[in-house]
Each structure stands twice: as C-alpha cells, then as structure tokens.
Design a protein around this motif. Structure first.
Motif, PDB file in Angstrom:
ATOM      1  N   ASP A 254      28.780   8.707  23.225  1.00  0.00           N
ATOM      2  CA  ASP A 254      27.398   8.463  22.827  1.00  0.00           C
ATOM      3  C   ASP A 254      27.216   6.960  22.840  1.00  0.00           C
ATOM      4  O   ASP A 254      27.791   6.246  22.016  1.00  0.00           O
ATOM      5  CB  ASP A 254      27.132   9.038  21.427  1.00  0.00           C
ATOM      6  CG  ASP A 254      25.683   8.895  21.009  1.00  0.00           C
ATOM      7  OD1 ASP A 254      25.068   7.843  21.291  1.00  0.00           O
ATOM      8  OD2 ASP A 254      25.159   9.840  20.401  1.00  0.00           O
ATOM      9  N   THR A 255      26.438   6.455  23.801  1.00  0.00           N
ATOM     10  CA  THR A 255      26.310   5.003  23.965  1.00  0.00           C
ATOM     11  C   THR A 255      25.465   4.344  22.881  1.00  0.00           C
ATOM     12  O   THR A 255      25.554   3.141  22.680  1.00  0.00           O
ATOM     13  CB  THR A 255      25.737   4.648  25.355  1.00  0.00           C
ATOM     14  OG1 THR A 255      24.476   5.312  25.524  1.00  0.00           O
ATOM     15  CG2 THR A 255      26.699   5.072  26.452  1.00  0.00           C
ATOM     16  N   ASP A 256      24.650   5.130  22.152  1.00  0.00           N
ATOM     17  CA  ASP A 256      23.871   4.573  21.037  1.00  0.00           C
ATOM     18  C   ASP A 256      24.751   4.341  19.815  1.00  0.00           C
ATOM     19  O   ASP A 256      24.740   3.275  19.219  1.00  0.00           O
ATOM     20  CB  ASP A 256      22.716   5.497  20.657  1.00  0.00           C
ATOM     21  CG  ASP A 256      21.501   5.293  21.539  1.00  0.00           C
ATOM     22  OD1 ASP A 256      21.463   4.291  22.279  1.00  0.00           O
ATOM     23  OD2 ASP A 256      20.595   6.149  21.498  1.00  0.00           O
ATOM     24  N   GLU A 257      25.484   5.367  19.431  1.00  0.00           N
ATOM     25  CA  GLU A 257      26.318   5.295  18.227  1.00  0.00           C
ATOM     26  C   GLU A 257      27.716   4.770  18.518  1.00  0.00           C
ATOM     27  O   GLU A 257      28.495   4.545  17.590  1.00  0.00           O
ATOM     28  CB  GLU A 257      26.429   6.686  17.594  1.00  0.00           C
ATOM     29  CG  GLU A 257      25.115   7.271  17.169  1.00  0.00           C
ATOM     30  CD  GLU A 257      25.261   8.691  16.657  1.00  0.00           C
ATOM     31  OE1 GLU A 257      26.402   9.116  16.367  1.00  0.00           O
ATOM     32  OE2 GLU A 257      24.231   9.375  16.539  1.00  0.00           O
ATOM     33  N   VAL A 258      28.048   4.603  19.787  1.00  0.00           N
ATOM     34  CA  VAL A 258      29.392   4.244  20.237  1.00  0.00           C
ATOM     35  C   VAL A 258      30.420   5.154  19.547  1.00  0.00           C
ATOM     36  O   VAL A 258      31.332   4.715  18.865  1.00  0.00           O
ATOM     37  CB  VAL A 258      29.710   2.754  20.012  1.00  0.00           C
ATOM     38  CG1 VAL A 258      30.997   2.383  20.727  1.00  0.00           C
ATOM     39  CG2 VAL A 258      28.581   1.861  20.502  1.00  0.00           C
ATOM     40  N   SER A 259      30.211   6.447  19.761  1.00  0.00           N
ATOM     41  CA  SER A 259      31.134   7.443  19.239  1.00  0.00           C
ATOM     42  C   SER A 259      31.616   8.312  20.394  1.00  0.00           C
ATOM     43  O   SER A 259      30.970   8.397  21.442  1.00  0.00           O
ATOM     44  CB  SER A 259      30.460   8.302  18.166  1.00  0.00           C
ATOM     45  OG  SER A 259      29.361   9.006  18.719  1.00  0.00           O
ATOM     46  N   TYR A 260      32.769   8.936  20.191  1.00  0.00           N
ATOM     47  CA  TYR A 260      33.399   9.728  21.239  1.00  0.00           C
ATOM     48  C   TYR A 260      33.703  11.127  20.715  1.00  0.00           C
ATOM     49  O   TYR A 260      34.060  11.289  19.551  1.00  0.00           O
ATOM     50  CB  TYR A 260      34.710   9.077  21.692  1.00  0.00           C
ATOM     51  CG  TYR A 260      34.524   7.676  22.226  1.00  0.00           C
ATOM     52  CD1 TYR A 260      34.347   7.451  23.579  1.00  0.00           C
ATOM     53  CD2 TYR A 260      34.517   6.573  21.366  1.00  0.00           C
ATOM     54  CE1 TYR A 260      34.171   6.175  24.080  1.00  0.00           C
ATOM     55  CE2 TYR A 260      34.337   5.293  21.857  1.00  0.00           C
ATOM     56  CZ  TYR A 260      34.172   5.097  23.218  1.00  0.00           C
ATOM     57  OH  TYR A 260      33.988   3.830  23.705  1.00  0.00           O
ATOM     58  N   ALA A 261      33.597  12.123  21.611  1.00  0.00           N
ATOM     59  CA  ALA A 261      33.936  13.501  21.246  1.00  0.00           C
ATOM     60  C   ALA A 261      34.580  14.175  22.453  1.00  0.00           C
ATOM     61  O   ALA A 261      34.037  14.117  23.560  1.00  0.00           O
ATOM     62  CB  ALA A 261      32.699  14.274  20.814  1.00  0.00           C
ATOM     63  N   ARG A 262      35.726  14.789  22.229  1.00  0.00           N
ATOM     64  CA  ARG A 262      36.337  15.600  23.281  1.00  0.00           C
ATOM     65  C   ARG A 262      35.640  16.947  23.232  1.00  0.00           C
ATOM     66  O   ARG A 262      35.865  17.746  22.333  1.00  0.00           O
ATOM     67  CB  ARG A 262      37.839  15.749  23.073  1.00  0.00           C
ATOM     68  CG  ARG A 262      38.476  16.459  24.240  1.00  0.00           C
ATOM     69  CD  ARG A 262      39.966  16.560  24.217  1.00  0.00           C
ATOM     70  NE  ARG A 262      40.620  15.841  23.156  1.00  0.00           N
ATOM     71  CZ  ARG A 262      41.861  16.069  22.759  1.00  0.00           C
ATOM     72  NH1 ARG A 262      42.566  17.009  23.336  1.00  0.00           N
ATOM     73  NH2 ARG A 262      42.395  15.379  21.800  1.00  0.00           N
ATOM     74  N   GLN A 263      34.800  17.212  24.222  1.00  0.00           N
ATOM     75  CA  GLN A 263      33.978  18.416  24.218  1.00  0.00           C
ATOM     76  C   GLN A 263      34.712  19.645  24.739  1.00  0.00           C
ATOM     77  O   GLN A 263      34.453  20.756  24.294  1.00  0.00           O
ATOM     78  CB  GLN A 263      32.704  18.203  25.038  1.00  0.00           C
ATOM     79  CG  GLN A 263      31.775  17.165  24.443  1.00  0.00           C
ATOM     80  CD  GLN A 263      31.217  17.567  23.088  1.00  0.00           C
ATOM     81  OE1 GLN A 263      31.432  18.667  22.588  1.00  0.00           O
ATOM     82  NE2 GLN A 263      30.492  16.662  22.468  1.00  0.00           N
ATOM     83  N   LEU A 264      35.599  19.445  25.705  1.00  0.00           N
ATOM     84  CA  LEU A 264      36.339  20.563  26.282  1.00  0.00           C
ATOM     85  C   LEU A 264      37.752  20.117  26.616  1.00  0.00           C
ATOM     86  O   LEU A 264      37.995  18.949  26.926  1.00  0.00           O
ATOM     87  CB  LEU A 264      35.687  21.047  27.573  1.00  0.00           C
ATOM     88  CG  LEU A 264      34.519  21.991  27.455  1.00  0.00           C
ATOM     89  CD1 LEU A 264      33.823  22.132  28.799  1.00  0.00           C
ATOM     90  CD2 LEU A 264      34.970  23.348  26.975  1.00  0.00           C
ATOM     91  N   GLN A 265      38.656  21.075  26.579  1.00  0.00           N
ATOM     92  CA  GLN A 265      40.030  20.841  27.007  1.00  0.00           C
ATOM     93  C   GLN A 265      40.630  22.186  27.371  1.00  0.00           C
ATOM     94  O   GLN A 265      40.104  23.224  26.997  1.00  0.00           O
ATOM     95  CB  GLN A 265      40.863  20.187  25.917  1.00  0.00           C
ATOM     96  CG  GLN A 265      41.082  21.078  24.704  1.00  0.00           C
ATOM     97  CD  GLN A 265      41.911  20.380  23.637  1.00  0.00           C
ATOM     98  OE1 GLN A 265      41.998  19.173  23.599  1.00  0.00           O
ATOM     99  NE2 GLN A 265      42.511  21.165  22.766  1.00  0.00           N
ATOM    100  N   GLY A 266      41.720  22.141  28.127  1.00  0.00           N
ATOM    101  CA  GLY A 266      42.360  23.393  28.475  1.00  0.00           C
ATOM    102  C   GLY A 266      43.487  23.209  29.459  1.00  0.00           C
ATOM    103  O   GLY A 266      43.864  22.087  29.799  1.00  0.00           O
ATOM    104  N   ASP A 267      44.008  24.328  29.918  1.00  0.00           N
ATOM    105  CA  ASP A 267      45.090  24.331  30.892  1.00  0.00           C
ATOM    106  C   ASP A 267      44.512  24.414  32.297  1.00  0.00           C
ATOM    107  O   ASP A 267      43.412  24.925  32.509  1.00  0.00           O
ATOM    108  CB  ASP A 267      46.018  25.528  30.660  1.00  0.00           C
ATOM    109  CG  ASP A 267      46.741  25.440  29.321  1.00  0.00           C
ATOM    110  OD1 ASP A 267      47.042  24.317  28.883  1.00  0.00           O
ATOM    111  OD2 ASP A 267      47.000  26.497  28.715  1.00  0.00           O
TER     112      ASP A 267
END
Length: 129
Positions: free
Chosen positions: A103-116
């Motif tokens: 999020d470029t406004d809040e300068v926050s990061y979230a891993r939205q998806l992951q998997g094999d």
C-alpha cells in the motif's frame, strides 16, 4: 474470491504459458496498491536451475527466485509467466510462490497469497517451433 492472506497451490505446465487470475472481494481496496510475485525453491532462498530473464530473453540459469509478471484490473490481479520461461523449469520441479502487496499510501505490506508450485513435464517443447 479472496478477502486477504489466502493459500493457493499452482500447477505450471512446462512449455506452456502460465496464467493465474486472483479476484479479491469487493471489500478489498485496490487504490494505491502495487504487487510483486515470485516463485522459489523454498522460503530460504535456495538456488536452483530454472528460468532467468535477462535483457528480455529467458534462459536457464542458477536462480533463487523467478519473477511473475503482474497486471491488475478492477479487483483482480493476474500473474503470468510465458512458455519461454516455463520451459526452463526442470522436469517434476516443486517449489513455493507468494504474492506481496504494498500500500503506497500507508507504506504497509501484506502477503496476500502463498502456496506450493508443481511443474508438470511436457513432451512437446517451445524449441520445437
């Protein structure tokens, strides 16, 4: 549709274009968001022989991760990898992947998806054409 932070396994067909479209639900704002996605052998960054993009050309090399091309439209994110890249995954290769959102406004990061990740072998090769 996903809300956030989900798990999804993917299959890549060797010598074939890979495409995975992820749709977020309507509560997920896409305003001022950027995304990065990678495929790797493991979360430790172990090197493996796989596709490497250099000067707009894919080749086989020792890599620690493979970048996915990402486009956005509405509340969807599409991850792609061309056949010219998937041809360089070794037969039966297995690994992991993830999608990170900034999020470029809040300068926050979230891993939205992951998997094999599982690569299925091909008989017909990109080089056959």
């Amino acid at each position: 549709m996903i809300t956030a932070e989900a798990y999804q396994d993917i299959q890549i067909l060797q010598d074939s274009d890979f495409k995975n479209t992820v749709s977020f639900d309507s509560t997920h704002s896409m305003t001022n968001k950027t995304f990065k996605g990678y495929i790797a052998k493991d979360y430790s960054g172990t090197a493996f022989t796989g596709p490497k993009l250099d000067s707009n050309t894919w080749s086989s090399a020792s890599v620690t991760r493979v970048p996915l091309t990402i486009t956005t439209s509405g509340n969807s994110v599409t991850l792609t990898l061309p056949a010219e890249a998937t041809t360089f995954f070794q037969d039966g290769w297995e690994g992991v992947w993830d999608l990170l959102e900034k999020d470029t406004d809040e300068v926050s990061y979230a891993r939205q998806l992951q998997g094999d990740v599982v690569v299925s072998n091909s008989i017909s090769k990109v080089g056959d054409f």
